[in-house]
Design a protein around this motif. Structure first.
Motif, PDB file in Angstrom:
ATOM      1  N   CYS A  27     -14.045-104.464  72.895  1.00 20.05           N
ATOM      2  CA  CYS A  27     -13.651-105.877  72.851  1.00 20.05           C
ATOM      3  C   CYS A  27     -12.170-106.039  72.504  1.00 20.05           C
ATOM      4  O   CYS A  27     -11.479-106.888  73.067  1.00 20.05           O
ATOM      5  N   LEU A  28     -11.691-105.223  71.574  1.00 20.96           N
ATOM      6  CA  LEU A  28     -10.315-105.379  71.103  1.00 20.96           C
ATOM      7  C   LEU A  28      -9.309-104.543  71.882  1.00 20.96           C
ATOM      8  O   LEU A  28      -8.173-104.975  72.082  1.00 20.96           O
ATOM      9  N   THR A 240     -19.600-107.930  56.373  1.00 24.10           N
ATOM     10  CA  THR A 240     -18.321-108.643  56.426  1.00 24.10           C
ATOM     11  C   THR A 240     -17.755-108.744  57.835  1.00 24.10           C
ATOM     12  O   THR A 240     -16.658-109.274  58.020  1.00 24.10           O
ATOM     13  N   LEU A 241     -18.476-108.220  58.835  1.00 25.83           N
ATOM     14  CA  LEU A 241     -17.980-108.259  60.211  1.00 25.83           C
ATOM     15  C   LEU A 241     -17.982-109.698  60.716  1.00 25.83           C
ATOM     16  O   LEU A 241     -18.983-110.402  60.583  1.00 25.83           O
ATOM     17  N   LEU A 252     -20.592-113.033  66.922  1.00 20.13           N
ATOM     18  CA  LEU A 252     -20.025-111.762  67.374  1.00 20.13           C
ATOM     19  C   LEU A 252     -20.191-111.558  68.867  1.00 20.13           C
ATOM     20  O   LEU A 252     -19.455-110.779  69.480  1.00 20.13           O
ATOM     21  N   THR A 253     -21.151-112.242  69.455  1.00 21.41           N
ATOM     22  CA  THR A 253     -21.421-112.057  70.878  1.00 21.41           C
ATOM     23  C   THR A 253     -20.803-113.164  71.739  1.00 21.41           C
ATOM     24  O   THR A 253     -21.009-113.181  72.954  1.00 21.41           O
ATOM     25  N   CYS A 259     -12.204-113.074  71.477  1.00 16.95           N
ATOM     26  CA  CYS A 259     -12.288-113.366  70.049  1.00 16.95           C
ATOM     27  C   CYS A 259     -11.741-112.193  69.241  1.00 16.95           C
ATOM     28  O   CYS A 259     -11.848-111.046  69.651  1.00 16.95           O
ATOM     29  N   ASP A 260     -11.184-112.510  68.082  1.00 20.91           N
ATOM     30  CA  ASP A 260     -10.744-111.463  67.169  1.00 20.91           C
ATOM     31  C   ASP A 260     -11.949-110.984  66.366  1.00 20.91           C
ATOM     32  O   ASP A 260     -12.742-111.794  65.875  1.00 20.91           O
ATOM     33  N   LEU A 261     -12.107-109.681  66.232  1.00 16.17           N
ATOM     34  CA  LEU A 261     -13.183-109.089  65.452  1.00 16.17           C
ATOM     35  C   LEU A 261     -12.575-108.317  64.293  1.00 16.17           C
ATOM     36  O   LEU A 261     -11.736-107.433  64.503  1.00 16.17           O
TER      37      LEU A 261
END
Length: 351
Positions: A27-28, A240-241, A252-253, A259-261
């Motif tokens: 993702c990142l 904490t994610l 998260l999905t 999105c920033d993770l």
């Protein structure tokens, strides 16, 4: 559906459920569709804002600390001034502007080395620093030698694994597919039979490896590292994610790659990594304690004394945002790691 979500769905369809650290990495950091590879996420128009973007005073105080560390190293005639994850280059630009005025010998000795993988952010950094730096894909590529390293909100974005205890057994949280969409599930895994049902523990092997690499460098050559990030002082269970988009928390999905993770940094684990590499890790303190010790109030007061009322109000808001207990002041922590026997660790210990 975002492009990276399509990639992830296809991979899960072929390989089965995906660990969260791999999900975060894709993702990142996917080379084409990754969040950091395709945009500038900072600022009011982005997804989050960092301390250097709030006030130049933050970088000025970091610069003062760096100069003190350089003096403790014996003021080497040449050293690597390294930043991990430099964002737009704002922090490094503020450090260099400050030392060129206040410590020109430090400025002349500094060889600026930036570790950045995002092509978009590298260009922002070139603009901010007028090209006066060398860029690297990883810390491994930075030349060996005396070093001062800074990292602000770098470690929180590194991939993590999560484990949850359920029905008396530990499971790893994984990303899977359900009813045509991404969902988080549990995969059984062998871990020590500790904890209670519902406990979540996080592991950050990439984060720990980089901390150990920094420790190796500090053990080989004189140097110091300053880490600023949000997180907790002592290792403890907890989820904490988090994902952030447009300055708000989302699932998260939701739209992977857009999105920033991040997760909270475990500073106790980080210290273990530094020590494993051979460095001295000093007890972390809050960002509030660090900035006040370095002279935040005095610097803001000096700027305010020669400013118009509207500017004074802005300065006061900036100081509150950085140091107030109910804002960044207590949530963010600051840790120093140094070569063994380095003379000064202010404000982390005796000088």
């Amino acid at each position: 559906m975002s492009p990276i979500e399509q990639v992830i769905r296809e991979m899960i369809g072929i390989e089965g459920p995906m660990r969260l650290d791999r999900y975060m990495s894709l993702c990142l950091g996917h080379p084409v569709h990754g969040y950091y590879m395709s945009r500038d996420p900072l600022g009011e128009k982005g997804d989050f804002i960092t301390a250097p973007e709030i006030s130049q005073t933050f970088g000025e105080l970091i610069a003062i600390w760096c100069v003190g560390a350089w003096a403790a190293m014996g003021s080497p005639a040449a050293f690597n001034l390294v930043e991990l994850g430099p964002g737009r280059g704002t922090l490094m630009a503020d450090i260099l502007r400050t030392v060129r005025k206040a410590a020109p010998a430090f400025a002349s000795a500094a060889l600026v080395q930036l570790v950045e993988t995002s092509p978009v952010l590298r260009q922002r950094q070139r603009d901010a620093l007028e090209g006066q730096a060398r860029w690297h894909d990883s810390l491994d590529d930075v030349p060996d030698g005396p070093m001062i390293l800074v990292a602000n909100e770098f470690f929180d974005a590194l991939p993590i694994r999560q484990f949850e205890k359920w029905q008396g057994r530990w499971h790893e949280r994984v990303m899977g597919l359900e009813d045509g969409g991404l969902t988080i599930g549990l995969a059984p895994i062998d871990l020590a039979p500790l904890g209670t049902d519902g406990d979540v523990i996080e592991s950050a092997p990439v984060r720990n490896r980089i901390a150990e690499d920094i420790g190796f460098r500090l053990a080989r050559n004189p140097g110091a590292a300053l880490i600023v990030d949000y997180g907790h002082l002592v290792s403890a269970p907890g989820d904490t994610l988090q994902a952030m988009r447009g300055h708000r928390y989302v699932s998260l999905t939701e739209s992977p790659g857009d999105c920033d993770l991040t997760s909270h940094v475990d500073f106790e684990a980080l210290a273990k990594g530094f020590r494993a590499g051979g460095a001295t890790a000093w007890p972390a303190i809050t960002q509030r304690a660090f900035l006040l010790a370095m002279g935040l109030e005095q610097r803001i007061a000096r700027l305010a004394s020669r400013s118009e009322p509207a500017t004074r109000a802005v300065l006061e808001r900036q100081m509150r945002r950085l140091a107030a207990e109910d804002q960044m002041g207590n949530l963010f922590k600051v840790m120093a790691a140094t070569s063994p026997g380095l003379a000064t660790t202010y404000p982390f210990g005796s000088t």
